[in-house]
Design a protein around this motif. Structure first.
Motif, PDB file in Angstrom:
ATOM      1  N   UNK A 126      -7.536 -32.667   3.060  1.00 19.86           N
ATOM      2  CA  UNK A 126      -6.766 -33.838   2.635  1.00 19.86           C
ATOM      3  C   UNK A 126      -5.608 -33.321   1.782  1.00 19.86           C
ATOM      4  N   UNK A 127      -4.436 -33.636   2.174  1.00 18.24           N
ATOM      5  CA  UNK A 127      -3.280 -33.244   1.367  1.00 18.24           C
ATOM      6  C   UNK A 127      -2.375 -34.461   1.211  1.00 18.24           C
ATOM      7  N   UNK A 128      -1.688 -34.530   0.075  1.00 16.25           N
ATOM      8  CA  UNK A 128      -0.769 -35.643  -0.137  1.00 16.25           C
ATOM      9  C   UNK A 128       0.397 -35.532   0.837  1.00 16.25           C
ATOM     10  N   UNK A 129       0.970 -36.683   1.171  1.00 10.41           N
ATOM     11  CA  UNK A 129       2.094 -36.710   2.108  1.00 10.41           C
ATOM     12  C   UNK A 129       3.243 -35.823   1.611  1.00 10.41           C
ATOM     13  N   UNK A 130       3.475 -35.859   0.286  1.00  8.67           N
ATOM     14  CA  UNK A 130       4.578 -35.064  -0.281  1.00  8.67           C
ATOM     15  C   UNK A 130       4.337 -33.567  -0.093  1.00  8.67           C
ATOM     16  N   UNK A 131       3.045 -33.167  -0.200  1.00 10.39           N
ATOM     17  CA  UNK A 131       2.718 -31.752  -0.011  1.00 10.39           C
ATOM     18  C   UNK A 131       2.997 -31.351   1.436  1.00 10.39           C
ATOM     19  N   UNK A 132       2.579 -32.224   2.351  1.00  7.46           N
ATOM     20  CA  UNK A 132       2.792 -31.929   3.779  1.00  7.46           C
ATOM     21  C   UNK A 132       4.285 -31.839   4.086  1.00  7.46           C
ATOM     22  N   UNK A 133       5.032 -32.740   3.466  1.00 10.81           N
ATOM     23  CA  UNK A 133       6.482 -32.761   3.693  1.00 10.81           C
ATOM     24  C   UNK A 133       7.110 -31.437   3.257  1.00 10.81           C
ATOM     25  N   UNK A 134       6.698 -30.949   2.081  1.00  7.69           N
ATOM     26  CA  UNK A 134       7.237 -29.671   1.561  1.00  7.69           C
ATOM     27  C   UNK A 134       6.896 -28.527   2.507  1.00  7.69           C
ATOM     28  N   UNK A 135       5.644 -28.546   2.997  1.00  6.65           N
ATOM     29  CA  UNK A 135       5.216 -27.467   3.893  1.00  6.65           C
ATOM     30  C   UNK A 135       6.021 -27.519   5.193  1.00  6.65           C
ATOM     31  N   UNK A 136       6.237 -28.710   5.688  1.00  9.12           N
ATOM     32  CA  UNK A 136       6.978 -28.842   6.948  1.00  9.12           C
ATOM     33  C   UNK A 136       8.431 -28.405   6.773  1.00  9.12           C
ATOM     34  N   UNK A 157       3.764 -10.704  15.333  1.00 10.47           N
ATOM     35  CA  UNK A 157       3.958 -10.222  13.960  1.00 10.47           C
ATOM     36  C   UNK A 157       5.172 -10.853  13.300  1.00 10.47           C
ATOM     37  N   UNK A 158       6.269 -10.938  14.031  1.00  6.89           N
ATOM     38  CA  UNK A 158       7.498 -11.517  13.459  1.00  6.89           C
ATOM     39  C   UNK A 158       7.300 -12.981  13.094  1.00  6.89           C
ATOM     40  N   UNK A 159       6.594 -13.717  13.984  1.00  6.49           N
ATOM     41  CA  UNK A 159       6.328 -15.139  13.683  1.00  6.49           C
ATOM     42  C   UNK A 159       5.401 -15.260  12.483  1.00  6.49           C
ATOM     43  N   UNK A 160       4.395 -14.366  12.397  1.00  7.44           N
ATOM     44  CA  UNK A 160       3.466 -14.430  11.244  1.00  7.44           C
ATOM     45  C   UNK A 160       4.216 -14.156   9.938  1.00  7.44           C
ATOM     46  N   UNK A 161       5.170 -13.234   9.985  1.00  8.57           N
ATOM     47  CA  UNK A 161       5.913 -12.971   8.750  1.00  8.57           C
ATOM     48  C   UNK A 161       6.764 -14.183   8.366  1.00  8.57           C
ATOM     49  N   UNK A 162       7.257 -14.912   9.364  1.00  7.30           N
ATOM     50  CA  UNK A 162       8.027 -16.121   9.050  1.00  7.30           C
ATOM     51  C   UNK A 162       7.114 -17.189   8.443  1.00  7.30           C
ATOM     52  N   UNK A 163       5.861 -17.266   8.910  1.00  9.23           N
ATOM     53  CA  UNK A 163       4.897 -18.189   8.288  1.00  9.23           C
ATOM     54  C   UNK A 163       4.688 -17.788   6.828  1.00  9.23           C
ATOM     55  N   UNK A 164       4.552 -16.479   6.603  1.00 11.05           N
ATOM     56  CA  UNK A 164       4.319 -15.996   5.230  1.00 11.05           C
ATOM     57  C   UNK A 164       5.521 -16.337   4.334  1.00 11.05           C
ATOM     58  N   UNK A 165       6.723 -16.235   4.888  1.00  9.37           N
ATOM     59  CA  UNK A 165       7.913 -16.588   4.094  1.00  9.37           C
ATOM     60  C   UNK A 165       7.922 -18.098   3.825  1.00  9.37           C
ATOM     61  N   UNK A 166       7.549 -18.889   4.851  1.00 12.00           N
ATOM     62  CA  UNK A 166       7.487 -20.347   4.659  1.00 12.00           C
ATOM     63  C   UNK A 166       6.468 -20.706   3.581  1.00 12.00           C
ATOM     64  N   UNK A 167       5.324 -20.013   3.593  1.00 10.29           N
ATOM     65  CA  UNK A 167       4.294 -20.258   2.565  1.00 10.29           C
ATOM     66  C   UNK A 167       4.870 -19.978   1.177  1.00 10.29           C
ATOM     67  N   UNK A 168       5.639 -18.912   1.074  1.00  6.09           N
ATOM     68  CA  UNK A 168       6.263 -18.581  -0.213  1.00  6.09           C
ATOM     69  C   UNK A 168       7.273 -19.648  -0.619  1.00  6.09           C
ATOM     70  N   UNK A 169       8.081 -20.105   0.363  1.00  5.37           N
ATOM     71  CA  UNK A 169       9.080 -21.140   0.051  1.00  5.37           C
ATOM     72  C   UNK A 169       8.417 -22.433  -0.385  1.00  5.37           C
ATOM     73  N   UNK A 170       7.247 -22.746   0.222  1.00  9.30           N
ATOM     74  CA  UNK A 170       6.550 -23.996  -0.098  1.00  9.30           C
ATOM     75  C   UNK A 170       6.119 -24.043  -1.556  1.00  9.30           C
ATOM     76  N   UNK A 171       5.966 -22.877  -2.173  1.00 10.06           N
ATOM     77  CA  UNK A 171       5.559 -22.884  -3.587  1.00 10.06           C
ATOM     78  C   UNK A 171       6.771 -23.014  -4.516  1.00 10.06           C
ATOM     79  N   UNK A 172       7.955 -23.200  -3.933  1.00 12.43           N
ATOM     80  CA  UNK A 172       9.196 -23.426  -4.684  1.00 12.43           C
ATOM     81  C   UNK A 172       9.419 -22.367  -5.755  1.00 12.43           C
ATOM     82  N   UNK A 173       9.524 -21.101  -5.322  1.00 12.56           N
ATOM     83  CA  UNK A 173       9.649 -20.010  -6.296  1.00 12.56           C
ATOM     84  C   UNK A 173      11.027 -19.953  -6.928  1.00 12.56           C
TER      85      UNK A 173
END
Ligand SMILES: Nc1ncnc2c1ncn2[C@@H]1O[C@H](COP(=O)(O)OP(=O)(O)OP(=O)(O)O)[C@@H](O)[C@H]1O
Ligand SMILES: [Mg+2]
Length: 278
Positions: A126-136, A157-173
């Motif tokens: 269960x995730x809040x809509x706002x969290x899902x929006x940020x991830x998307x 591998x290249x796609x997985x690294x892009x997922x990893x970058x997206x995960x980092x961006x989702x945390x709003x660093x």
């Protein structure tokens, strides 16, 4: 480019017991929107430096400031906040293989929730809509929103690294550190990932600090190069001042492999570039 300093490092030293000085009295600062490549031979101390910067390991001495605040002594909640402020991208992606791309990116929001809330959310999915929006949004920025429902281990591998970058961006660093993010990738994927990191710097004005082994990739994408040798900072300047003589001095016997690397291919063609959305 703004010259506002985001990360300031002063006289940083890391000594592993009993007496390995992996980082030796290093000082530098990184400005908003700057992409800085850290170059140096194997064992120079590049990974140790990044690990000290996000407190994965404790430093022995010296100051680390993010937007002026000393991060070397923070504990508890402040340390959690620091971990979300400093995004980290690794060579081996560090995704959860059986989870979907989208769920992996949602994990980037982990550091922004309390641990208890996150456990409940992840168990019941269960995730809040706002969290899902940020991830998307993060997935869209790295051009792979169409892969959101795929299992992470079904991607290249290249796609997985892009997922990893997206995960980092989702945390709003506030700053992104990347430890050899393209070392496991083919040349075309390496360029794609470097291009995405460059766009993050430019469009979000988040500074990105990247450990690299490939001098040519650093020269194509970075604004600035920091050269490390035996734990010491031996070069800090704009890319065009990083001459072959300086590279030879820093790399010694590793010079040929650092210069003639996997990054020597051309950047991706226009069709491939359309996948950049950051
Ligand atoms: N946990 C540790 N305990 C003891 N020594 C360590 C530890 N981690 C790293 N070192 C040592 O610190 C030095 C710097 O290592 P580091 O991994 O930071 O180098 P690097 O520049 O990232 O190398 P590479 O390019 O091979 O990844 C090396 O001498 C290494 O053996
Ligand atoms: Mg390393």
């Amino acid at each position: 480019m703004s010259s506002q300093s985001v990360l300031t490092v002063k006289r940083l030293t890391k000594i592993f017991k009993p007496d390995i000085t992996a980082v030796d009295n290093v000082s530098f600062s990184v400005n908003q929107g700057e992409l800085v490549a850290i170059l140096g031979p194997s064992g120079a101390g590049k990974s140790t430096l990044l690990r000290c910067l996000n407190r994965l390991i404790p430093r022995t001495a010296g100051e680390i400031r993010i937007h002026g605040a000393d991060i070397t002594r923070c504990r508890g909640r402040a340390l959690l906040k620091l971990r979300s402020d400093v995004g980290m991208v690794f060579q081996q992606f560090n995704l959860v293989p059986r989870l979907t791309v989208f769920e992996n990116v949602l994990a980037g929001r982990l550091s922004l929730c309390s641990n208890r809330l996150w456990s409940i959310a992840s168990v019941f999915r269960i995730f809040k809509e706002a969290e899902k929006q940020k991830a998307f949004e993060a997935l869209t920025q790295v051009g792979i929103s169409h892969l959101a429902a795929k299992r992470a281990d079904s991607l290249s591998g290249g796609q997985q690294q892009r997922v990893a970058i997206a995960r980092t961006l989702a945390q709003e660093p506030r700053v992104v550190l990347a430890d050899e993010p393209v070392a496991s990738l083919d040349p075309a994927s390496s360029h794609r990932v470097m291009g995405i990191l460059k766009k993050i710097c430019e469009s979000k004005t988040i500074p990105v600090l990247i450990n690299l082994h490939q001098v040519d990739l650093a020269q194509q994408y970075a604004d600035r190069i920091i050269g490390i040798q035996d734990g010491s900072l031996v070069f800090d300047g704009p890319v065009d001042q990083f001459t072959p003589d300086i590279a030879k001095t820093i790399y010694g016997a590793e010079f040929e492999s650092a210069v003639c690397s996997a990054g020597t291919s051309s950047p991706p063609n226009t069709a491939e570039k359309e996948t950049f959305a950051a």
